[in-house]
Design a protein around this motif. Structure first.
Motif, PDB file in Angstrom:
ATOM      1  N   THR A 127       0.826  -1.220   0.000  1.00  9.16           N
ATOM      2  CA  THR A 127       0.000   0.000   0.000  1.00  9.16           C
ATOM      3  C   THR A 127       0.856   1.264   0.000  1.00  9.16           C
ATOM      4  OG1 THR A 127      -0.021  -0.021   2.415  1.00  9.16           O
ATOM      5  CG2 THR A 127      -1.856  -1.132   1.299  1.00  9.16           C
ATOM      6  N   GLY A 128       2.168   1.093   0.062  1.00  7.80           N
ATOM      7  CA  GLY A 128       3.037   2.272   0.099  1.00  7.80           C
ATOM      8  C   GLY A 128       3.007   2.992   1.439  1.00  7.80           C
ATOM      9  N   CYS A 129       2.620   2.279   2.492  1.00  7.20           N
ATOM     10  CA  CYS A 129       2.535   2.925   3.815  1.00  7.20           C
ATOM     11  C   CYS A 129       3.901   3.312   4.353  1.00  7.20           C
ATOM     12  CB  CYS A 129       1.816   2.014   4.806  1.00  7.20           C
ATOM     13  SG  CYS A 129       2.797   0.556   5.290  1.00  7.20           S
ATOM     14  N   LYS A 130       4.936   2.699   3.873  1.00  2.81           N
ATOM     15  CA  LYS A 130       6.335   2.960   4.241  1.00  2.81           C
ATOM     16  C   LYS A 130       6.668   2.615   5.693  1.00  2.81           C
ATOM     17  CE  LYS A 130       7.214   6.403   0.685  1.00  2.81           C
ATOM     18  NZ  LYS A 130       7.836   7.664   0.336  1.00  2.81           N
ATOM     19  N   ALA A 131       5.843   1.826   6.356  1.00  2.00           N
ATOM     20  CA  ALA A 131       6.159   1.424   7.739  1.00  2.00           C
ATOM     21  C   ALA A 131       7.495   0.676   7.796  1.00  2.00           C
ATOM     22  CB  ALA A 131       5.038   0.544   8.289  1.00  2.00           C
ATOM     23  N   CYS A 132       7.834   0.003   6.690  1.00  2.00           N
ATOM     24  CA  CYS A 132       9.074  -0.772   6.684  1.00  2.00           C
ATOM     25  C   CYS A 132      10.323   0.116   6.706  1.00  2.00           C
ATOM     26  CB  CYS A 132       9.111  -1.699   5.465  1.00  2.00           C
ATOM     27  SG  CYS A 132       8.756  -0.878   3.911  1.00  2.00           S
ATOM     28  N   MET A 133      10.175   1.378   6.296  1.00  2.00           N
ATOM     29  CA  MET A 133      11.363   2.243   6.232  1.00  2.00           C
ATOM     30  C   MET A 133      11.869   2.671   7.622  1.00  2.00           C
ATOM     31  SD  MET A 133      10.582   4.355   2.721  1.00  2.00           S
ATOM     32  CE  MET A 133      11.839   5.565   3.047  1.00  2.00           C
ATOM     33  N   PRO A 134      11.025   3.289   8.472  1.00  2.00           N
ATOM     34  CA  PRO A 134      11.543   3.615   9.814  1.00  2.00           C
ATOM     35  C   PRO A 134      11.888   2.383  10.632  1.00  2.00           C
ATOM     36  CG  PRO A 134       9.194   4.159   9.647  1.00  2.00           C
ATOM     37  CD  PRO A 134       9.675   3.819   8.262  1.00  2.00           C
ATOM     38  N   ALA A 135      11.181   1.261  10.376  1.00  6.84           N
ATOM     39  CA  ALA A 135      11.510   0.022  11.100  1.00  6.84           C
ATOM     40  C   ALA A 135      12.938  -0.408  10.765  1.00  6.84           C
ATOM     41  CB  ALA A 135      10.516  -1.077  10.738  1.00  6.84           C
ATOM     42  N   CYS A 136      13.297  -0.263   9.498  1.00  7.30           N
ATOM     43  CA  CYS A 136      14.651  -0.611   9.054  1.00  7.30           C
ATOM     44  C   CYS A 136      15.667   0.329   9.710  1.00  7.30           C
ATOM     45  CB  CYS A 136      14.731  -0.522   7.531  1.00  7.30           C
ATOM     46  SG  CYS A 136      16.370  -0.821   6.865  1.00  7.30           S
ATOM     47  N   ASN A 137      15.365   1.645   9.671  1.00  7.38           N
ATOM     48  CA  ASN A 137      16.291   2.610  10.270  1.00  7.38           C
ATOM     49  C   ASN A 137      16.496   2.331  11.755  1.00  7.38           C
ATOM     50  OD1 ASN A 137      16.164   3.833   7.761  1.00  7.38           O
ATOM     51  ND2 ASN A 137      16.286   5.880   8.597  1.00  7.38           N
ATOM     52  N   GLU A 138      15.392   2.041  12.441  1.00  3.59           N
ATOM     53  CA  GLU A 138      15.487   1.810  13.886  1.00  3.59           C
ATOM     54  C   GLU A 138      16.309   0.555  14.184  1.00  3.59           C
ATOM     55  OE1 GLU A 138      11.681   1.805  15.847  1.00  3.59           O
ATOM     56  OE2 GLU A 138      12.618   1.196  17.734  1.00  3.59           O
ATOM     57  N   ALA A 139      16.028  -0.524  13.458  1.00  8.59           N
ATOM     58  CA  ALA A 139      16.746  -1.782  13.709  1.00  8.59           C
ATOM     59  C   ALA A 139      18.235  -1.639  13.432  1.00  8.59           C
ATOM     60  CB  ALA A 139      16.164  -2.900  12.846  1.00  8.59           C
ATOM     61  N   ASN A 140      18.567  -0.754  12.486  1.00 10.16           N
ATOM     62  CA  ASN A 140      19.963  -0.623  12.072  1.00 10.16           C
ATOM     63  C   ASN A 140      20.647   0.617  12.637  1.00 10.16           C
ATOM     64  OD1 ASN A 140      20.557  -2.855   9.906  1.00 10.16           O
ATOM     65  ND2 ASN A 140      18.447  -2.193   9.589  1.00 10.16           N
ATOM     66  N   GLY A 141      19.971   1.323  13.526  1.00 13.36           N
ATOM     67  CA  GLY A 141      20.562   2.509  14.156  1.00 13.36           C
ATOM     68  C   GLY A 141      20.896   3.604  13.163  1.00 13.36           C
ATOM     69  N   LEU A 142      20.069   3.746  12.125  1.00  9.41           N
ATOM     70  CA  LEU A 142      20.346   4.758  11.105  1.00  9.41           C
ATOM     71  C   LEU A 142      19.538   6.028  11.386  1.00  9.41           C
ATOM     72  CD1 LEU A 142      20.151   2.513   7.922  1.00  9.41           C
ATOM     73  CD2 LEU A 142      22.204   3.662   8.767  1.00  9.41           C
ATOM     74  N   PRO A 143      20.135   7.204  11.127  1.00  8.86           N
ATOM     75  CA  PRO A 143      19.377   8.447  11.309  1.00  8.86           C
ATOM     76  C   PRO A 143      18.375   8.627  10.176  1.00  8.86           C
ATOM     77  CG  PRO A 143      21.510   8.924  10.357  1.00  8.86           C
ATOM     78  CD  PRO A 143      21.480   7.433  10.591  1.00  8.86           C
ATOM     79  N   THR A 144      17.437   9.539  10.353  1.00  5.87           N
ATOM     80  CA  THR A 144      16.513   9.829   9.261  1.00  5.87           C
ATOM     81  C   THR A 144      17.197  10.750   8.254  1.00  5.87           C
ATOM     82  OG1 THR A 144      15.644  11.544  10.690  1.00  5.87           O
ATOM     83  CG2 THR A 144      14.336   9.552  10.513  1.00  5.87           C
ATOM     84  N   ASP A 145      16.721  10.717   7.021  1.00  2.29           N
ATOM     85  CA  ASP A 145      17.275  11.579   5.973  1.00  2.29           C
ATOM     86  C   ASP A 145      16.291  12.731   5.754  1.00  2.29           C
ATOM     87  OD1 ASP A 145      18.136  12.813   3.704  1.00  2.29           O
ATOM     88  OD2 ASP A 145      18.191  11.025   2.456  1.00  2.29           O
ATOM     89  N   THR A 146      16.570  13.855   6.386  1.00  2.00           N
ATOM     90  CA  THR A 146      15.603  14.957   6.370  1.00  2.00           C
ATOM     91  C   THR A 146      16.063  16.128   5.491  1.00  2.00           C
ATOM     92  OG1 THR A 146      16.624  15.930   8.334  1.00  2.00           O
ATOM     93  CG2 THR A 146      14.799  14.411   8.712  1.00  2.00           C
ATOM     94  N   VAL A 147      17.103  15.927   4.682  1.00  2.00           N
ATOM     95  CA  VAL A 147      17.653  17.047   3.900  1.00  2.00           C
ATOM     96  C   VAL A 147      16.588  17.693   3.009  1.00  2.00           C
ATOM     97  CG1 VAL A 147      19.325  17.668   2.098  1.00  2.00           C
ATOM     98  CG2 VAL A 147      20.007  16.177   3.968  1.00  2.00           C
ATOM     99  N   LEU A 148      15.846  16.851   2.276  1.00  2.00           N
ATOM    100  CA  LEU A 148      14.875  17.420   1.326  1.00  2.00           C
ATOM    101  C   LEU A 148      13.623  17.975   2.004  1.00  2.00           C
ATOM    102  CD1 LEU A 148      14.819  15.273  -1.933  1.00  2.00           C
ATOM    103  CD2 LEU A 148      15.774  17.528  -1.560  1.00  2.00           C
ATOM    104  N   SER A 149      13.344  17.530   3.235  1.00  2.00           N
ATOM    105  CA  SER A 149      12.140  18.027   3.910  1.00  2.00           C
ATOM    106  C   SER A 149      12.467  19.184   4.852  1.00  2.00           C
ATOM    107  CB  SER A 149      11.459  16.894   4.681  1.00  2.00           C
ATOM    108  OG  SER A 149      12.288  16.470   5.749  1.00  2.00           O
ATOM    109  N   GLY A 150      13.656  19.751   4.722  1.00  2.00           N
ATOM    110  CA  GLY A 150      14.029  20.883   5.569  1.00  2.00           C
ATOM    111  C   GLY A 150      14.107  20.493   7.037  1.00  2.00           C
ATOM    112  N   GLY A 151      14.540  19.277   7.324  1.00  2.00           N
ATOM    113  CA  GLY A 151      14.726  18.845   8.717  1.00  2.00           C
ATOM    114  C   GLY A 151      13.457  18.343   9.379  1.00  2.00           C
ATOM    115  N   ILE A 152      12.364  18.155   8.618  1.00  2.00           N
ATOM    116  CA  ILE A 152      11.087  17.800   9.268  1.00  2.00           C
ATOM    117  C   ILE A 152      10.853  16.291   9.323  1.00  2.00           C
ATOM    118  CG2 ILE A 152       8.585  18.151   9.278  1.00  2.00           C
ATOM    119  CD1 ILE A 152       9.111  20.796   7.811  1.00  2.00           C
ATOM    120  N   TRP A 153      10.887  15.602   8.180  1.00  2.00           N
ATOM    121  CA  TRP A 153      10.628  14.157   8.226  1.00  2.00           C
ATOM    122  C   TRP A 153      11.567  13.407   7.285  1.00  2.00           C
ATOM    123  CZ3 TRP A 153       6.225  17.242   6.632  1.00  2.00           C
ATOM    124  CH2 TRP A 153       6.109  17.370   5.256  1.00  2.00           C
TER     125      TRP A 153
END
Ligand code: SF4
Ligand code: SF4
Ligand code: SF4
Length: 318
Positions: free
Chosen positions: A61-87
């Motif tokens: 469905t494109g919900c993207k729940a798998c993306m933050p789950a991946c970041n969290e499991a792997n200790g990766l920061p979010t990539d907020t460059v294009l959203s001006g630091g928001i999401w």
């Protein structure tokens, strides 16, 4: 000559270090020269313990729940460059993003599909064959992982990978190669499934033994004639077979999966390198090839950096 006495920027210093390190180490450790085509059969067979992911784009469905789950499991920061630091808003796999959901859309026909991208965990991974220092390894269960202590940052794995998966951490003094490792250390070793499959609310991406998932995918194709593109599974045979399998109702190439033959890329590569090493004196040639690759990658990075700054207005951090 004392390199430290010469004034140079961080970028120049790093360039000298990896160029020098790459050349010396490639002379000392010409690993690809040692691999033979026999070690890399044209059509590798998955070992019985091989695990896999099956991603069915028609259920996503494109919900993207798998993306933050991946970041969290792997200790990766979010990539907020294009959203001006928001999401979190990555535009592709990058040093902060091991897993991404992309949207394919054709405005003319209204055809659309989501696609999940991460490492494919190839049965005979070109990145492993391409790495001159053995820093990428095919582990048990088939996970392809990276070992920081052996990596010199030559980015040869990036060049070798047909899926453009490995990403280099340009903004670090101790850069890593970032790619999905099947959550091997974080979860597989503990008998847990990967974070992305564990969190998916629709079952669009599921985890299991490769054999069992191939059967399941074939059952889905048989149960819905005409639904799936070419009534086949992407990854069953591509590049010798992969441990991430795809079903889609639109063309695999349209959703960004490259058209690849059934022969393992490692097999081709070792056929070429074994001939080159036999006739041309491998270590010297290897040093030259690596030097070329390093220089080309640095030039490419300069272009990427300028493009990034132009697009975002943010200065590059190196
Ligand atoms: S969590 Fe599942 S449904 Fe949601 S985007 Fe990821 S794969 Fe698709
Ligand atoms: S997709 Fe690329 S990085 Fe992943 S195992 Fe295959 S060659 Fe290596
Ligand atoms: S297996 Fe782990 S690292 Fe790979 S995409 Fe899924 S959550 Fe990310």
């Amino acid at each position: 000559m004392n390199l430290m006495a010469i004034p140079m920027s961080r970028r120049q210093a790093f360039k000298v270090m990896i160029g020098f390190g790459g050349t010396v180490a490639s002379v000392v450790l010409p690993k690809p020269a040692l691999a033979s085509p026999e070690e890399h059969p044209a059509h590798p067979v998955a070992p019985p313990d091989a695990v896999a992911m099956l991603y069915d784009s028609t259920i996503c469905t494109g919900c993207k729940a798998c993306m933050p789950a991946c970041n969290e499991a792997n200790g990766l920061p979010t990539d907020t460059v294009l959203s001006g630091g928001i999401w979190d808003m990555p535009t592709g796999l990058n040093a902060k993003t091991k897993n991404i959901i992309e949207l394919y859309q054709d405005p003319q026909s209204n055809e659309f599909a989501f696609v999940k991208k991460q490492c494919m965990h190839c049965l005979d991974p070109a990145c492993v064959t391409g790495c001159p220092f053995g820093s990428l390894v095919k582990r048990d269960l088939g996970a392809v992982t990276w070992n920081s202590s052996l990596c010199i940052g030559c980015r040869y794995c990036e060049v070798a990978c047909p899926f453009e998966v490995p990403q280099f951490q340009w903004d670090s003094w101790n850069p890593k190669i970032v790619k999905c490792e099947f959550c091997y250390d974080q979860r597989l070793k503990e008998n847990l499934e990967p974070a992305c499959t564990a969190v998916c609310p629709t079952g669009a991406v599921i985890f299991g033994k490769r054999d069992a998932l191939l059967h399941q995918a074939k059952d889905r194709i048989a149960a819905a004639p005409g639904k799936y593109f070419e009534s086949r599974i992407y990854g069953e045979h591509e590049a010798g077979g992969t441990q991430v399998l795809y079903l889609s109702n639109v063309s695999f190439q349209k959703i960004g999966l490259p058209k690849l033959g059934p022969t393992s890329i490692g097999h081709y590569a070792t056929k070429v390198t074994s001939k080159i090493y036999k006739w041309l004196g491998g270590p010297i040639l290897m040093a030259g090839v690596l030097g070329f690759v390093i220089r080309r990658n640095w030039n490419r990075h300069e272009l990427e950096r300028l493009e990034h700054e132009k697009k975002t207005g943010y200065p590059d951090q190196l």
